[in-house]
Scaffold this motif. Structure first.
Motif, PDB file in Angstrom:
ATOM      1  N   ARG A   1      68.621  50.678  46.944  1.00  0.00           N
ATOM      2  CA  ARG A   1      69.411  51.463  46.492  1.00  0.00           C
ATOM      3  C   ARG A   1      70.163  52.375  47.943  1.00  0.00           C
ATOM      4  O   ARG A   1      71.402  52.524  47.819  1.00  0.00           O
ATOM      5  CB  ARG A   1      68.935  52.604  45.736  1.00  0.00           C
ATOM      6  N   PHE A   2      69.311  52.835  48.638  1.00  0.00           N
ATOM      7  CA  PHE A   2      69.907  53.450  49.775  1.00  0.00           C
ATOM      8  C   PHE A   2      70.644  52.694  50.704  1.00  0.00           C
ATOM      9  O   PHE A   2      71.937  53.217  50.924  1.00  0.00           O
ATOM     10  CB  PHE A   2      68.621  54.094  50.739  1.00  0.00           C
ATOM     11  N   PHE A   3      70.192  51.726  51.386  1.00  0.00           N
ATOM     12  CA  PHE A   3      71.038  50.812  52.265  1.00  0.00           C
ATOM     13  C   PHE A   3      72.422  50.223  51.639  1.00  0.00           C
ATOM     14  O   PHE A   3      73.030  50.022  52.147  1.00  0.00           O
ATOM     15  CB  PHE A   3      70.179  49.979  52.790  1.00  0.00           C
ATOM     16  N   SER A   4      72.243  49.775  50.246  1.00  0.00           N
ATOM     17  CA  SER A   4      73.432  49.198  49.812  1.00  0.00           C
ATOM     18  C   SER A   4      74.320  50.237  49.534  1.00  0.00           C
ATOM     19  O   SER A   4      75.587  49.622  49.832  1.00  0.00           O
ATOM     20  CB  SER A   4      72.906  48.603  48.224  1.00  0.00           C
ATOM     21  N   GLY A   5      73.994  51.333  49.328  1.00  0.00           N
ATOM     22  CA  GLY A   5      75.202  52.402  49.223  1.00  0.00           C
ATOM     23  C   GLY A   5      75.836  52.832  50.450  1.00  0.00           C
ATOM     24  O   GLY A   5      76.873  52.828  50.591  1.00  0.00           O
ATOM     25  N   VAL A   6      74.784  52.955  51.505  1.00  0.00           N
ATOM     26  CA  VAL A   6      75.419  53.237  53.074  1.00  0.00           C
ATOM     27  C   VAL A   6      76.151  52.122  53.282  1.00  0.00           C
ATOM     28  O   VAL A   6      77.321  52.253  53.903  1.00  0.00           O
ATOM     29  CB  VAL A   6      74.263  53.542  53.707  1.00  0.00           C
ATOM     30  N   ILE A   7      75.769  50.849  53.020  1.00  0.00           N
ATOM     31  CA  ILE A   7      76.526  49.529  53.867  1.00  0.00           C
ATOM     32  C   ILE A   7      77.980  49.582  53.118  1.00  0.00           C
ATOM     33  O   ILE A   7      78.988  49.231  53.753  1.00  0.00           O
ATOM     34  CB  ILE A   7      75.822  48.580  53.682  1.00  0.00           C
ATOM     35  N   SER A   8      77.720  49.718  51.792  1.00  0.00           N
ATOM     36  CA  SER A   8      79.208  49.580  51.046  1.00  0.00           C
ATOM     37  C   SER A   8      80.002  50.511  51.371  1.00  0.00           C
ATOM     38  O   SER A   8      81.358  50.490  51.527  1.00  0.00           O
ATOM     39  CB  SER A   8      78.725  49.383  49.279  1.00  0.00           C
ATOM     40  N   GLY A   9      79.601  51.812  51.653  1.00  0.00           N
ATOM     41  CA  GLY A   9      80.609  53.190  52.100  1.00  0.00           C
ATOM     42  C   GLY A   9      81.382  52.454  53.272  1.00  0.00           C
ATOM     43  O   GLY A   9      82.501  52.744  53.394  1.00  0.00           O
ATOM     44  N   GLY A  10      80.363  52.203  54.224  1.00  0.00           N
ATOM     45  CA  GLY A  10      81.096  51.775  55.521  1.00  0.00           C
ATOM     46  C   GLY A  10      82.077  50.417  55.643  1.00  0.00           C
ATOM     47  O   GLY A  10      82.981  50.744  56.151  1.00  0.00           O
ATOM     48  N   THR A  11      81.430  49.593  54.616  1.00  0.00           N
ATOM     49  CA  THR A  11      82.600  48.443  54.414  1.00  0.00           C
ATOM     50  C   THR A  11      83.836  48.780  53.941  1.00  0.00           C
ATOM     51  O   THR A  11      84.817  48.359  54.221  1.00  0.00           O
ATOM     52  CB  THR A  11      81.697  47.277  53.823  1.00  0.00           C
ATOM     53  N   ALA A  12      83.719  49.551  52.835  1.00  0.00           N
ATOM     54  CA  ALA A  12      84.893  49.719  52.040  1.00  0.00           C
ATOM     55  C   ALA A  12      85.953  50.497  52.822  1.00  0.00           C
ATOM     56  O   ALA A  12      87.077  50.420  52.947  1.00  0.00           O
ATOM     57  CB  ALA A  12      84.516  50.838  50.781  1.00  0.00           C
ATOM     58  N   MET A  13      85.534  51.441  53.616  1.00  0.00           N
ATOM     59  CA  MET A  13      86.324  52.150  54.628  1.00  0.00           C
ATOM     60  C   MET A  13      86.769  51.171  55.542  1.00  0.00           C
ATOM     61  O   MET A  13      88.094  51.507  55.846  1.00  0.00           O
ATOM     62  CB  MET A  13      85.633  53.339  55.131  1.00  0.00           C
ATOM     63  N   THR A  14      85.963  50.352  56.331  1.00  0.00           N
ATOM     64  CA  THR A  14      86.433  49.551  57.333  1.00  0.00           C
ATOM     65  C   THR A  14      87.539  48.533  56.592  1.00  0.00           C
ATOM     66  O   THR A  14      88.479  48.184  57.147  1.00  0.00           O
ATOM     67  CB  THR A  14      85.193  48.629  57.701  1.00  0.00           C
ATOM     68  N   LEU A  15      87.112  47.973  55.401  1.00  0.00           N
ATOM     69  CA  LEU A  15      88.273  47.259  54.862  1.00  0.00           C
ATOM     70  C   LEU A  15      89.609  47.881  54.497  1.00  0.00           C
ATOM     71  O   LEU A  15      90.560  47.095  54.850  1.00  0.00           O
ATOM     72  CB  LEU A  15      87.628  46.575  53.507  1.00  0.00           C
ATOM     73  N   GLY A  16      89.583  49.148  54.208  1.00  0.00           N
ATOM     74  CA  GLY A  16      90.773  49.931  53.957  1.00  0.00           C
ATOM     75  C   GLY A  16      91.533  50.051  55.524  1.00  0.00           C
ATOM     76  O   GLY A  16      92.799  49.811  55.403  1.00  0.00           O
ATOM     77  N   TYR A  17      90.650  50.123  56.411  1.00  0.00           N
ATOM     78  CA  TYR A  17      91.276  50.321  58.038  1.00  0.00           C
ATOM     79  C   TYR A  17      91.956  49.048  58.282  1.00  0.00           C
ATOM     80  O   TYR A  17      93.063  49.226  58.776  1.00  0.00           O
ATOM     81  CB  TYR A  17      90.080  50.959  58.618  1.00  0.00           C
ATOM     82  N   VAL A  18      91.308  48.101  58.282  1.00  0.00           N
ATOM     83  CA  VAL A  18      91.675  46.719  58.621  1.00  0.00           C
ATOM     84  C   VAL A  18      93.206  46.408  57.728  1.00  0.00           C
ATOM     85  O   VAL A  18      93.944  45.963  58.343  1.00  0.00           O
ATOM     86  CB  VAL A  18      90.696  45.486  58.298  1.00  0.00           C
ATOM     87  N   ILE A  19      93.228  46.755  56.582  1.00  0.00           N
ATOM     88  CA  ILE A  19      94.596  46.226  55.784  1.00  0.00           C
ATOM     89  C   ILE A  19      95.366  47.259  56.178  1.00  0.00           C
ATOM     90  O   ILE A  19      96.523  46.734  56.535  1.00  0.00           O
ATOM     91  CB  ILE A  19      94.211  46.361  54.337  1.00  0.00           C
ATOM     92  N   PHE A  20      95.184  48.472  56.389  1.00  0.00           N
ATOM     93  CA  PHE A  20      96.144  49.544  56.942  1.00  0.00           C
ATOM     94  C   PHE A  20      96.704  48.988  58.343  1.00  0.00           C
ATOM     95  O   PHE A  20      97.924  48.994  58.614  1.00  0.00           O
ATOM     96  CB  PHE A  20      95.447  50.906  57.087  1.00  0.00           C
ATOM     97  N   SER A  21      95.784  48.375  59.308  1.00  0.00           N
ATOM     98  CA  SER A  21      96.092  47.960  60.655  1.00  0.00           C
ATOM     99  C   SER A  21      97.101  46.652  60.484  1.00  0.00           C
ATOM    100  O   SER A  21      98.097  46.751  61.435  1.00  0.00           O
ATOM    101  CB  SER A  21      94.890  47.799  61.330  1.00  0.00           C
ATOM    102  N   GLY A  22      96.957  45.861  59.415  1.00  0.00           N
ATOM    103  CA  GLY A  22      97.558  44.776  59.363  1.00  0.00           C
ATOM    104  C   GLY A  22      99.046  45.087  58.882  1.00  0.00           C
ATOM    105  O   GLY A  22      99.914  44.471  59.504  1.00  0.00           O
ATOM    106  N   ALA A  23      99.278  46.086  58.063  1.00  0.00           N
ATOM    107  CA  ALA A  23     100.452  46.596  57.380  1.00  0.00           C
ATOM    108  C   ALA A  23     101.259  47.189  58.857  1.00  0.00           C
ATOM    109  O   ALA A  23     102.473  47.100  58.889  1.00  0.00           O
ATOM    110  CB  ALA A  23     100.220  47.403  56.578  1.00  0.00           C
ATOM    111  N   VAL A  24     100.326  47.907  59.480  1.00  0.00           N
ATOM    112  CA  VAL A  24     101.050  48.751  60.394  1.00  0.00           C
ATOM    113  C   VAL A  24     101.643  47.752  61.681  1.00  0.00           C
ATOM    114  O   VAL A  24     102.602  48.009  62.098  1.00  0.00           O
ATOM    115  CB  VAL A  24     100.050  49.699  61.267  1.00  0.00           C
ATOM    116  N   ALA A  25     100.754  46.747  61.919  1.00  0.00           N
ATOM    117  CA  ALA A  25     101.407  45.762  62.916  1.00  0.00           C
ATOM    118  C   ALA A  25     102.547  44.928  62.442  1.00  0.00           C
ATOM    119  O   ALA A  25     103.378  44.456  63.353  1.00  0.00           O
ATOM    120  CB  ALA A  25     100.081  44.724  63.262  1.00  0.00           C
TER     121      ALA A  25
END
Length: 281
Positions: free
Chosen positions: A118-142
């Motif tokens: 439970r602990f690691f799935s939550g932590v990993i998913s939080g980092g992954t979701a924020m990273t995915l949003g950042y990558v999509i944002f970066s693609g749009a900015v480019a």
């Protein structure tokens, strides 16, 4: 490992995970990236695209795509990080407890395995979701903002000396998102109200940011005798330190501080979960 993958996949397919991704993109587009010193107007990516023409965008180096990608990681984005990452798993995990589904999961494995998963799935998913949003944002900015090759005059020369390493930026966002998932995960083991679980880490981070700002002001109070030791301490404990850790001159010390903090939260989470006698109800 199999339980971790199953739990992570369940979070990734939840509404909360994609809400986290969407909120990340929205806050990045809303973060201040450029200030007009003549008018003192501050521009976000949204406002820059609506207020400036294509030619005007190329006349300010701050509005180059690589600068927008780097500088958008601030403002409301960092402030609301604990709430954003908590949306990934808090609604799902609190719903499981309310429905007494946790009991069956513990009985199929064990309380310790369930807690670790439970602990690691939550932590990993939080980092992954924020990273995915950042990558999509970066693609749009480019696509929406001019690249270095389109900049003109002094801006083009200035940008040639800017170090832009996108993988390092992405790693910083993932570490930042993963770490700020931990306080909400810890709150889950002591609270049942999902709104309190998401808000307490936010207020804690806000208090830390205000403390760091106050210490920074004290360090620069006397410009002839700047407190360098205090500045080094601030760089280490800065709640946003992981965002820029890949560029920091104090990488090891900063990484050690956040690693120890994360380990303490993890240890307390496991101890409390093991002591609970309600099997997750």
């Amino acid at each position: 490992m199999r339980n971790l993958i199953v739990s992570f996949r369940k979070i990734m397919t939840s509404r909360g995970f994609w809400l986290c991704v969407g909120m990340t993109i929205l806050l990045l587009f809303s973060a201040p990236i450029y200030t007009d010193f003549d008018t003192q107007n501050r521009y976000s990516a949204f406002r820059a695209l609506t207020d400036f023409s294509g030619e005007e965008l190329t006349s300010h180096y701050e509005l180059c795509s690589i600068m927008v990608i780097q500088n958008a990681r601030g403002g409301w984005f960092t402030l609301f990080a604990p709430i954003i990452t908590a949306f990934c798993f808090v609604p799902l995990m609190t719903a499981e407890r309310e429905e007494n589904a946790v009991r069956f999961q513990i009985f199929r494995t064990s309380k310790l395995k369930y807690s670790i998963t439970r602990f690691f799935s939550g932590v990993i998913s939080g980092g992954t979701a924020m990273t995915l949003g950042y990558v999509i944002f970066s693609g749009a900015v480019a696509m929406l903002f001019p690249g270095v090759s389109r900049m003109t005059g002094y801006e083009a020369e200035f940008l040639k000396d800017i170090a832009f390493d996108f993988p390092k930026l992405v790693l910083g966002v993932w570490l930042f998102g993963a770490f700020w998932s931990i306080p909400a995960m810890f709150c889950i083991c002591v609270l049942n109200n999902k709104y309190l679980i998401m808000c307490i880490p936010f207020f804690a981070k806000y208090a830390l940011m205000q403390t760091v700002q106050k210490l920074s002001q004290n360090a620069y109070a006397d410009f002839e005798h700047i407190d360098k030791a205090m500045l080094r301490f601030i760089n280490i404990v800065n709640p946003d330190g992981l965002l820029w850790i890949t560029y920091s001159t104090q990488q090891r010390t900063t990484a050690l501080f956040f690693a120890i903090t994360a380990a303490v939260f993890f240890a307390m989470f496991i101890i409390i979960m093991q002591k609970r006698g309600d099997c997750g109800a």
